[in-house]
Design a protein around this motif. Structure first.
Motif, PDB file in Angstrom:
ATOM      1  N   SER A  74       0.814  -1.219   0.000  1.00 34.11           N
ATOM      2  CA  SER A  74       0.000   0.000   0.000  1.00 34.11           C
ATOM      3  C   SER A  74       0.842   1.262   0.000  1.00 34.11           C
TER       4      SER A  74
ATOM      5  N   HIS B 248      -2.178   2.987  -3.024  1.00 36.37           N
ATOM      6  CA  HIS B 248      -2.717   2.672  -1.700  1.00 36.37           C
ATOM      7  C   HIS B 248      -4.236   2.761  -1.661  1.00 36.37           C
TER       8      HIS B 248
ATOM      9  N   ALA C 220      -6.607   0.466   0.209  1.00 39.86           N
ATOM     10  CA  ALA C 220      -6.415   0.115   1.617  1.00 39.86           C
ATOM     11  C   ALA C 220      -7.525   0.633   2.548  1.00 39.86           C
TER      12      ALA C 220
ATOM     13  N   LYS D  63       1.048  -7.037   4.679  1.00 37.78           N
ATOM     14  CA  LYS D  63       1.953  -5.950   4.326  1.00 37.78           C
ATOM     15  C   LYS D  63       3.401  -6.372   4.531  1.00 37.78           C
TER      16      LYS D  63
ATOM     17  N   THR E 217       4.920   8.371   0.196  1.00 36.56           N
ATOM     18  CA  THR E 217       4.005   7.494   0.928  1.00 36.56           C
ATOM     19  C   THR E 217       3.841   7.966   2.365  1.00 36.56           C
TER      20      THR E 217
ATOM     21  N   GLY F 292       0.303   9.600   3.492  1.00 31.47           N
ATOM     22  CA  GLY F 292      -0.388   8.775   4.476  1.00 31.47           C
ATOM     23  C   GLY F 292      -0.667   9.549   5.752  1.00 31.47           C
TER      24      GLY F 292
ATOM     25  N   VAL G   8      -0.326   3.182   5.933  1.00 32.50           N
ATOM     26  CA  VAL G   8       0.281   3.645   4.680  1.00 32.50           C
ATOM     27  C   VAL G   8       1.547   4.425   4.999  1.00 32.50           C
TER      28      VAL G   8
END
Lengths: 506, 517
Positions: free
Chosen positions: A240, A245, A248, A268, A301, A305, A324
């Motif tokens: 993700s 992602h 998710a 993950k 990311t 996230g 994430v």
């Protein structure tokens, strides 16, 4: 006609098939889990309703039983690494630590599911069998050093997960979760396969070491780059990473909560293991392509996230986005693997181990709290300190651990990342370390927000009756809390196990 | 025998006993409040006895030993990064450890009948004990990673103490306190790691790093940058202007006990960190930063004083006075001289005792009057004469009256600014000296004004015949008398602390003098 066929057959001189020598001890964990899983299925078929209640216990035993050969293999350290099938399957300390992690995660997931499944009127026997199958895929993944076995392991992990995500049959969200997850997953598999086929075309072999050798003399840089980018993107879906992602949060929210914990932790982690195996073993000389790719993926990311997590009002969604962001942290060491390859696996595995404990713990609290409040809205956690002080304390520990604040374990996990990134004084590493530091403060805001609800604010509906925690969940909570705290106070214990891991080359 | 017990286990036992007490309390059901109070008090008293035994024993070692690390315990902790469980004390940390050992039991005694709303004695006292471990650990740690862990451990209980048991605006204050400190300590950790790598990645030991910085010839520009990270971490904790904004909020909103611990001990973690870590490891960078530290210190002195004059709330006023007082401590440190550093350490202890007492009194006033608005108070000497006198003595001590402890923290710090360490601009520090001296006048102004408006005159009509306004009760006496006695004692015999700190400080200043040349 018939005679012609017979004569044709006679012309074919069949090479006698020689089974390659198999080190049975080395594959014992996988075999034990396979046998136990099959046994559980048979028991279920024979016993039907009468054995339903036993299923979670039996599955837990299956995981613990598979842990025994892992320990015996670990104890015979002199004989490691053990290499099978001409180097396509390697059992080394790195893979043993991961197998232990996956089996224990599976055990905790079984504990988390026990009450959730039996009280929710689901088909529970099959659920446990699918979990065992998925964990089996993870065991295989830990040792795979070959594109084919990596792909097979990945599908073995994913396909049961697609089914389980849609387990709440009559729930629209759960159906959405399963469908979305499956479509995205299949899409990712297709991309990954394309990347793998390019790699095979370049190297003429599916073994990662052969690919590494072929790439190092290969001239066609654009093709190599394309192959690398496609395979990395394929794994990016699994872990993700932004921008892959998007499945998710919806999947996490819709799926049964124990499965969400499973996806957020085990699945993950398996994606990261695949990524590590491929990048470190197959692309050792391609750091000029992989490192910038990883740095950008990791930086984006974690930032995206965290920023989206800030705005969540549902705790499971928040944990999804925080997951994430955590994926971004875990990926960061791969941005400097070209120079620090000795330290990268240990840092990532250390993070995965501590991450598993603290995240499973947080999900355990979510499941326990939902038994009373029936909700995962953050506001429903208001005033929990007043009527469930122990649970609040545990959740606080997990949240501080996720935020990386001592004495909870997360600080050591993050410390290890910083250490890899700043080692060697590389521009890329230090920039990423700064991005990570800033992100840690952003993340602290939303983790603190939960503690604020639990400790400082009043109970929203005024219902301050006690929360009853069933025994299975108590064990899960105690286990994860213990690991979270001990790894923070005595990080040496974790680093003794995961401290100096290398991916053994066959 | 005695010697070896202290040397082998003394510090470890002292630091972790409060945690054991907290663990025992966890087992006891929350309804049994008396049991919790007893356990908490017993734990801190036993901790105090072990620690006190160590302090007395340390005193008897004699001045030659005061500059060395004593009762050293050195065990492997995290081998992979060479971080060790290294704890020890010397003349700089012993006074602060003694202060911590004294203040926490007093806070628990005070809590006997002053548990703030919304109750929950068990959790409140458990947090106090965790805080105790964190503070003691920070003062004895000789390893940067260990120090960092203890430094952060302190953060959590205080966050909850403010957030759960605080005043009206507690949520805002708690988050602000947390995020400020977290930001500082994140950068501090990056500095520690940078230090680790530039010295070859072999040790996190403070003494070892100090030597490694010299032997590895770390570039001055790198040192200055690393110092900057520590400066932020410690400066926020002190707090120095302009990072002080969390303090008035945290102090005003925290429950009395929290304010006392915050003022008496927590703020000292910052100044202690400056002396123990930043200056000890990076003397050359310290000389370069000294003018800036001094500048922020004197701004803090004046700004804090002016802030006090503008306050209408007694607790907030005391909080701002902390900013000013910590300014004197930082000015003493900024001179980088023997005189200044000694004054700084004395100032930390004196401020801990005096401001701790002031917050205690303010808490008791709040409990009786249900307000701390200075306008509405008045005539304390009539309605509660003993409390009025105690307030009077504390304010006198706070403004630096000779004969009381406050004087020996401020006066030598100002004096030291007359001739700072070699390599630091003398002219600049003489200006600082004058400004700091003006600050004392302002301090006298706001403190006397506070005393006048709260203690003198007649009680206002709304409180004139209020039966809730009683004089000092027994638990308050027990909590306050030791502080009062020490304020007077240290005022007359400042040598008790100065003698002890001088040895280790001289070692530091020798290095600073060498660096300044």
């Amino acid at each position: 006609m018939f005679a012609y066929a017979a004569s044709l057959l006679a012309q074919v001189t069949l090479e006698p098939f020689n089974r390659p020598a198999i080190d049975w001890h080395a594959v014992a964990p996988e075999l034990v889990l396979l046998a136990a899983g099959a046994l559980i299925t048979i028991i279920d078929l024979v016993g039907l309703e009468r054995v339903r209640k036993l299923m979670p216990t039996l599955t837990s035993f299956a995981f613990l039983a598979a842990l025994i050969p892992v320990l015996t293999l670990w104890s015979q350290e002199d004989e490691l690494p053990r290499s099978l099938f001409d180097g396509a399957y390697v059992v080394d300390r790195y893979s043993l630590v991961l197998k232990g992690l996956f089996l224990l995660t599976g055990y905790v997931i079984a504990l988390l599911s026990t009450n959730y499944m039996s009280e929710g009127d689901y088909y529970d026997s099959e659920f446990y069998q699918l979990i065992a199958a998925s964990i089996l895929g993870m065991l295989v993944m830990s040792s795979s050093r070959d594109l084919i076995s990596i792909f097979v392991a990945l599908e073995l992990i994913s396909i049961p997960a697609y089914l389980m995500a849609a387990w709440r049959k009559r729930d629209l969200r759960s159906n959405e979760a399963g469908l979305k997850y499956m479509l995205m997953g299949v899409f990712a598999s297709a991309i990954l396969l394309y990347g793998m086929s390019l790699l095979y075309g370049l190297a003429g072999s599916t073994k990662l070491v052969d690919i590494a050798a072929a790439l190092s003399i290969g001239e066609s840089k654009p093709l190599i780059t394309l192959a690398i980018v496609f395979s990395v993107i394929g794994f990016g879906f699994k872990v993700s990473a932004v921008p892959f992602h998007t499945w998710a949060p919806d999947t996490y929210e819709g799926a049964p909560t124990p499965l969400t914990a499973f996806l957020a932790v085990a699945s993950k982690a398996a994606g990261f293991v695949a990524l590590m195996n491929v990048v470190i073993v197959a692309f050792p000389g391609q750091s000029d392509v992989v490192e910038p790719l990883m740095a950008v993926l990791a930086g984006v990311t974690m930032t995206v996230g965290n920023l989206i997590a800030l705005r969540q009002t549902n705790l499971v969604r928040m944990l999804a986005y925080s997951g994430v962001a955590q994926a971004g942290y875990i990926m960061a060491p791969l941005a400097v693997y070209g120079t620090n390859v000795d330290r990268v696996p240990s840092a990532m595995v250390t993070y995965l181990v501590i991450y598993a404990a603290m995240n499973l713990g947080a999900f355990a609290v979510v499941i326990i709290a939902a038994r009373k409040t029936g909700s995962a809205e953050i506001s429903s956690y208001g005033g929990m300190f007043g009527y469930a002080p122990g649970l609040t304390l545990a959740m606080t520990m997990f949240l501080f651990s996720l935020a990386g604040i001592p004495p909870a374990g997360g600080w050591w996990a993050k410390f290890e990342l910083f250490r890899v990134l700043t080692d060697g004084n590389r521009y890329l590493g230090i920039m990423l370390a700064i991005v990570l530091a800033v992100n840690s403060v952003i993340a602290a805001v939303y983790y603190l927000n939960i503690t604020r609800q639990m400790w400082f604010l009043p109970t929203p509906d005024g219902d301050t009756s006690r929360i009853v925690t069933p025994p299975a969940l108590q064990v899960a909570l105690a286990l994860t809390l213990l690991v979270t705290i001990v790894s923070g106070i005595l990080p040496g214990l974790v680093s003794d196990i995961s401290g100096s891991l290398q991916l053994a080359l066959p | 025998m005695e010697q070896s017990f202290l040397a082998d286990y003394g510090i470890t036992l002292m630091v972790f006993l409060p945690l054991v007490g907290a663990a025992i309390m966890m087992m006891v059901p929350g309804k049994n409040e008396e049991a919790h109070k007893t356990i908490a008090l017993a734990t801190t008293v036993i901790t105090g006895i072990i620690g006190g035994w160590m302090v007395v024993d340390f005193y008897r070692l004699g001045s030659a030993k005061w500059s060395e690390l004593s009762y050293l315990i050195d065990r492997p902790w995290i081998n992979i990064i060479n971080a060790r469980y290294t704890v020890a004390v010397d003349g700089i940390s012993v006074p602060l450890i003694a202060l911590t050992l004294l203040v926490v039991p007093l806070v628990i005694v005070y809590s006997w009948n002053h548990i703030p709303q919304p109750g929950n004695t068990k959790a409140f006292l458990m947090l106090t004990l965790v805080l105790h471990t964190g503070m003691l650990g920070s003062f004895v740690a000789q390893d940067l990673v260990l120090f960092f862990v203890f430094f952060e451990v302190v953060l959590l209980p205080m966050y909850f103490m403010i957030g759960v048991w605080g005043g009206e605006n507690r949520l805002y204050a708690a988050i602000k306190f947390f995020l400020f400190t977290l930001f500082g300590s994140a950068l501090m950790l990056v500095s520690f790691l940078a230090l680790y790598w530039v010295t070859g990645g072999t040790t996190f030991n403070m003494v070892g790093l100090a030597e490694a910085v010299q032997s590895n010839d770390v570039k001055l520009s790198t040192q200055v940058l690393i110092f900057a990270g520590m400066f932020l971490g410690f400066g926020i904790k002190v707090p120095m202007f302009p990072f002080h904004t969390w303090l008035p909020d945290a102090h005003t909103q925290a429950p009395t006990q929290g304010s006392v611990i915050l003022a008496a001990v927590l703020l000292k973690l910052g100044t202690y960190g400056f002396i123990r870590i930043a200056i000890q490891i990076l003397p050359e960078a310290s000389i370069k930063w000294a003018p800036w530290i001094g500048l922020l210190a004197v701004i803090g002195i004046i700004y804090g004083a002016l802030g006090c004059l503008a306050q209408t709330d007694m607790k907030r006023l005391i909080a701002f006075s902390s900013v000013a007082h910590m300014g004197y401590v930082m000015l003493g440190i900024a001179t980088m001289t023997d005189f200044g550093l000694n004054a700084a350490i004395f100032g930390m202890v004196a401020h801990g005792l005096i401001t701790g007492l002031l917050f205690f009194v303010a808490g008791s006033i709040k409990e009786r009057y249900h307000t701390l608005e200075i306008k509405r108070l008045g005539g304390l000497l009539i309605s509660a004469p003993r409390m009025g006198w105690i307030l009077g003595l504390a304010t006198m001590a706070s403004l630096g009256l000779p004969g009381l402890a406050g004087f020996w923290g401020e006066f030598p710090a100002i004096l030291a600014a007359y001739s700072p360490q070699e390599g630091i601009s003398v002219g600049l520090f003489r200006v600082y000296m004058v400004v700091a001296a003006i600050g004392t006048v302002l301090a006298a102004g706001y403190l006397l004004w506070l005393l006048q408006r709260t203690a003198f005159g007649r009680p206002s009509e709304e409180f004139e015949n209020d039966p809730a306004i009683t004089d000092v009760v027994p638990t308050e006496w027990i909590a306050w008398v030791p502080l009062l006695a020490l304020i007077v004692l240290l005022g007359f015999v400042p040598g008790l602390i100065f003698d002890m700190t001088d040895g280790p400080v001289t070692v530091l200043t020798d290095a600073l003098a060498a660096a300044g040349k």
